[in-house]
Design a protein around this motif. Structure first.
Motif, PDB file in Angstrom:
ATOM      1  N   ASN A   4       1.069  -0.816  -0.189  1.00 10.89           N
ATOM      2  CA  ASN A   4      -0.110   0.571  -0.196  1.00 10.89           C
ATOM      3  C   ASN A   4       1.298   0.914  -0.081  1.00 10.89           C
ATOM      4  N   GLY A   5       1.759   1.697  -0.263  1.00 10.92           N
ATOM      5  CA  GLY A   5       2.539   2.720  -1.108  1.00 10.92           C
ATOM      6  C   GLY A   5       3.172   2.920   0.156  1.00 10.92           C
ATOM      7  N   GLN A   6       3.871   1.425   0.758  1.00 12.25           N
ATOM      8  CA  GLN A   6       4.619   2.023   1.820  1.00 12.25           C
ATOM      9  C   GLN A   6       5.968   0.755   2.625  1.00 12.25           C
ATOM     10  N   LEU A   7       6.814   0.936   2.247  1.00 13.27           N
ATOM     11  CA  LEU A   7       7.915   0.328   2.825  1.00 13.27           C
ATOM     12  C   LEU A   7       8.341  -0.726   3.828  1.00 13.27           C
ATOM     13  N   CYS A   8       8.060  -2.002   3.857  1.00 15.13           N
ATOM     14  CA  CYS A   8       8.571  -2.411   5.267  1.00 15.13           C
ATOM     15  C   CYS A   8       9.285  -3.004   5.611  1.00 15.13           C
ATOM     16  N   LEU A   9       9.703  -2.838   7.146  1.00 14.35           N
ATOM     17  CA  LEU A   9      10.893  -3.713   7.168  1.00 14.35           C
ATOM     18  C   LEU A   9      10.658  -4.327   8.895  1.00 14.35           C
ATOM     19  N   SER A  10      11.572  -5.495   8.124  1.00 10.89           N
ATOM     20  CA  SER A  10      11.008  -6.195   9.649  1.00 10.89           C
ATOM     21  C   SER A  10      11.894  -7.326   9.386  1.00 10.89           C
ATOM     22  N   ALA A  11      12.684  -7.530  11.483  1.00  9.97           N
ATOM     23  CA  ALA A  11      14.461  -7.965  11.876  1.00  9.97           C
ATOM     24  C   ALA A  11      13.469  -9.035  13.464  1.00  9.97           C
ATOM     25  N   PRO A  12      14.135  -9.991  13.395  1.00 12.69           N
ATOM     26  CA  PRO A  12      14.067 -10.830  14.436  1.00 12.69           C
ATOM     27  C   PRO A  12      14.044  -9.978  15.749  1.00 12.69           C
ATOM     28  N   GLU A  13      13.333  -9.605  16.728  1.00 12.62           N
ATOM     29  CA  GLU A  13      13.367  -9.141  17.337  1.00 12.62           C
ATOM     30  C   GLU A  13      13.319  -7.311  17.411  1.00 12.62           C
ATOM     31  N   MET A  14      12.648  -6.789  16.432  1.00 12.33           N
ATOM     32  CA  MET A  14      12.986  -5.702  16.083  1.00 12.33           C
ATOM     33  C   MET A  14      11.190  -5.136  15.724  1.00 12.33           C
ATOM     34  N   ASP A  15      10.309  -3.986  16.150  1.00 15.07           N
ATOM     35  CA  ASP A  15       9.466  -3.939  15.986  1.00 15.07           C
ATOM     36  C   ASP A  15       9.130  -3.702  14.329  1.00 15.07           C
ATOM     37  N   GLU A  16       8.177  -3.676  13.283  1.00 14.28           N
ATOM     38  CA  GLU A  16       8.321  -3.544  12.216  1.00 14.28           C
ATOM     39  C   GLU A  16       8.509  -2.217  11.716  1.00 14.28           C
ATOM     40  N   LEU A  17       8.723  -2.078  10.829  1.00 14.91           N
ATOM     41  CA  LEU A  17       9.231  -0.570  10.597  1.00 14.91           C
ATOM     42  C   LEU A  17       8.121  -0.356   9.037  1.00 14.91           C
ATOM     43  N   ARG A  18       7.114   0.709   9.415  1.00 12.05           N
ATOM     44  CA  ARG A  18       6.739   0.885   7.619  1.00 12.05           C
ATOM     45  C   ARG A  18       6.936   2.663   7.768  1.00 12.05           C
ATOM     46  N   VAL A  19       7.922   3.443   6.514  1.00 12.53           N
ATOM     47  CA  VAL A  19       7.702   4.069   5.820  1.00 12.53           C
ATOM     48  C   VAL A  19       7.466   4.350   4.687  1.00 12.53           C
ATOM     49  N   PRO A  20       7.102   5.429   3.670  1.00  8.11           N
ATOM     50  CA  PRO A  20       6.665   5.861   2.280  1.00  8.11           C
ATOM     51  C   PRO A  20       7.490   5.440   1.445  1.00  8.11           C
ATOM     52  N   LEU A  21       7.375   4.364   1.035  1.00  7.73           N
ATOM     53  CA  LEU A  21       7.308   3.545  -0.525  1.00  7.73           C
ATOM     54  C   LEU A  21       8.712   5.252  -1.588  1.00  7.73           C
ATOM     55  N   HIS A  22       8.155   5.690  -1.436  1.00  5.55           N
ATOM     56  CA  HIS A  22       8.977   6.720  -2.702  1.00  5.55           C
ATOM     57  C   HIS A  22       9.301   8.412  -1.514  1.00  5.55           C
ATOM     58  N   GLN A  23      10.392   8.635  -1.914  1.00  7.86           N
ATOM     59  CA  GLN A  23      10.020   9.849  -1.037  1.00  7.86           C
ATOM     60  C   GLN A  23      11.549  10.502  -1.795  1.00  7.86           C
ATOM     61  N   GLY A  24      10.584  11.144  -2.967  1.00 11.06           N
ATOM     62  CA  GLY A  24      11.707  12.014  -3.560  1.00 11.06           C
ATOM     63  C   GLY A  24      12.146  13.021  -3.245  1.00 11.06           C
ATOM     64  N   THR A  25      12.147  13.480  -2.405  1.00 10.91           N
ATOM     65  CA  THR A  25      12.643  14.537  -1.837  1.00 10.91           C
ATOM     66  C   THR A  25      14.141  14.347  -1.226  1.00 10.91           C
ATOM     67  N   ASN A  26      14.164  13.445  -0.497  1.00 17.19           N
ATOM     68  CA  ASN A  26      15.259  12.279   0.432  1.00 17.19           C
ATOM     69  C   ASN A  26      17.023  12.649  -1.227  1.00 17.19           C
ATOM     70  N   PRO A  27      18.465  12.962  -0.058  1.00 16.59           N
ATOM     71  CA  PRO A  27      18.519  13.219  -1.748  1.00 16.59           C
ATOM     72  C   PRO A  27      19.731  11.380  -1.695  1.00 16.59           C
ATOM     73  N   ILE A  28      20.265  11.835  -2.719  1.00 15.79           N
ATOM     74  CA  ILE A  28      21.013  10.843  -3.354  1.00 15.79           C
ATOM     75  C   ILE A  28      22.483  10.633  -3.498  1.00 15.79           C
ATOM     76  N   PHE A  29      22.406   9.534  -3.021  1.00 18.91           N
ATOM     77  CA  PHE A  29      24.105   8.659  -1.986  1.00 18.91           C
ATOM     78  C   PHE A  29      24.778   8.344  -3.400  1.00 18.91           C
ATOM     79  N   ASN A  30      26.308   8.276  -3.472  1.00 20.98           N
ATOM     80  CA  ASN A  30      27.503   7.965  -4.128  1.00 20.98           C
ATOM     81  C   ASN A  30      27.790   5.996  -2.952  1.00 20.98           C
ATOM     82  N   CYS A  31      27.455   5.616  -3.980  1.00 22.92           N
ATOM     83  CA  CYS A  31      27.899   4.048  -3.492  1.00 22.92           C
ATOM     84  C   CYS A  31      28.676   3.447  -4.419  1.00 22.92           C
ATOM     85  N   ARG A  32      29.455   2.692  -3.226  1.00 21.21           N
ATOM     86  CA  ARG A  32      30.446   1.601  -4.788  1.00 21.21           C
ATOM     87  C   ARG A  32      29.544   0.462  -4.045  1.00 21.21           C
TER      88      ARG A  32
END
Length: 322
Positions: free
Chosen positions: A110-138
């Motif tokens: 439903n337009g959200q990015l969902c992250l889950s892992a053992p012993e962590m509360d599930e995290l939901r954030v907007p899937l598209h965040q066009g104003t966030n910065p772009i990182f250079n990666c290797r």
């Protein structure tokens, strides 16, 4: 007299046109006949599993149907290895350095990015965040970019991995420049591109190969430990080594090279514990079959896309002979 000359000229032109068209059509027909005669499909197995790994080194998502695109499998908003965990200076993080990364599940709903892992509360954030910065990666020796997924995600990953440093999650977007697979290995076609996979858009392996390895070690292995895109059943162990061209439905794949295996294969996908020994040590006893890979045993095969389409579990797998 002029009338006769004109009539002869017109008829001659028409005759030449008809003759030329007939020859062209005959040549085209023979060409198609030759092409189709040369392409022979031999059934070699059946698709038993399709796996999308949205986050590099993260948990696999098992699907029944997936689009097979130029840059790998896609199901809904999830596209294979299109999310990447990085350090603050942009270097990739994988299960080789942080084995517990294999327990992180990334899905979209439903337009959200969902992250889950053992012993962590599930995290939901907007899937598209066009104003966030772009990182250079290797990623290995290649430069690439990714859209940052935000501070909440960074904090969540940093707390989960508890390594005393900050981690971030980036997302590859269509507008960003992809990596060339040929930069990783010259055997790849020049037009083959990927986001964050090691080298290839598709990795295919047979269930029989996994079972053969399990028999050698007297234990059961899950295909999740080897992170393939397509798992093929109903074939002999390592039959995939000889499938240079494969057709599944409308999808056509070209085998490029074997997948050279590393210490990531020794991370248990259920516990996130790394042994650094098995099954890698056993694979080295009988799968050092590619001199170009040196000390890396081959387990599974890398493929490039010749024709895109949709894959389904249960689809017949054909080897193409030309």
């Amino acid at each position: 007299m002029d009338y006769c000359v004109n009539l002869f000229t017109q008829n001659r032109t028409a005759a030449l046109y008809v003759t030329g068209t007939t020859v062209a059509l005959l040549g085209l027909g023979l060409g198609y006949k030759y092409i189709w005669k040369q392409k022979k499909l031999i059934r070699v197995g059946v698709v038993s599993q399709l796996l999308v790994h949205p986050m590099k080194s993260g948990k696999a998502v098992l699907v029944d149907t997936a689009e097979c695109l130029r840059m790998g499998l896609k199901c809904g908003e999830l596209q294979d290895r299109h999310w990447l965990v990085i350090t603050e200076d942009g270097h990739m993080l994988t299960g080789r350095q942080q084995p517990r990364l294999v327990l992180v599940s990334l899905t979209c709903e439903n337009g959200q990015l969902c992250l889950s892992a053992p012993e962590m509360d599930e995290l939901r954030v907007p899937l598209h965040q066009g104003t966030n910065p772009i990182f250079n990666c290797r990623v290995f020796s290649s430069d690439i970019q990714g859209r940052d997924c935000g501070e909440e995600v960074s904090s969540w990953l940093t707390r989960y991995l508890a390594a005393g440093v900050t981690f971030r999650l980036v997302h590859f977007e269509p507008s960003l420049k992809a990596r060339s697979s040929a930069d990783q290995d010259s055997r790849f076609p020049k037009d083959t591109q990927v986001a964050y996979p090691d080298a290839a858009p598709v990795m295919l392996m047979s269930m029989a190969s996994v079972q053969d390895l399990g028999n050698r070690l007297d234990c059961d292995f899950s295909v999740y430990q080897f992170r393939p895109s397509i798992v093929v059943g109903d074939c002999e162990p390592f039959a995939e080594d000889s499938w240079d061209y494969v057709q599944i439905g409308q999808v056509e794949l070209q085998r490029v090279m074997g997948c050279g295996r590393c210490v990531l294969t020794t991370v248990d996908p259920e516990t996130g514990i790394i042994s650094r020994k098995e099954p890698l040590n056993t694979l080295k006893t009988y799968r050092l079959i590619d001199p170009a890979q040196k000390a890396s045993p081959i387990f599974g095969q890398y493929y490039a896309l010749k024709k895109t389409g949709v894959l389904h579990v249960g689809d017949p797998v054909y080897k193409i002979n030309y």
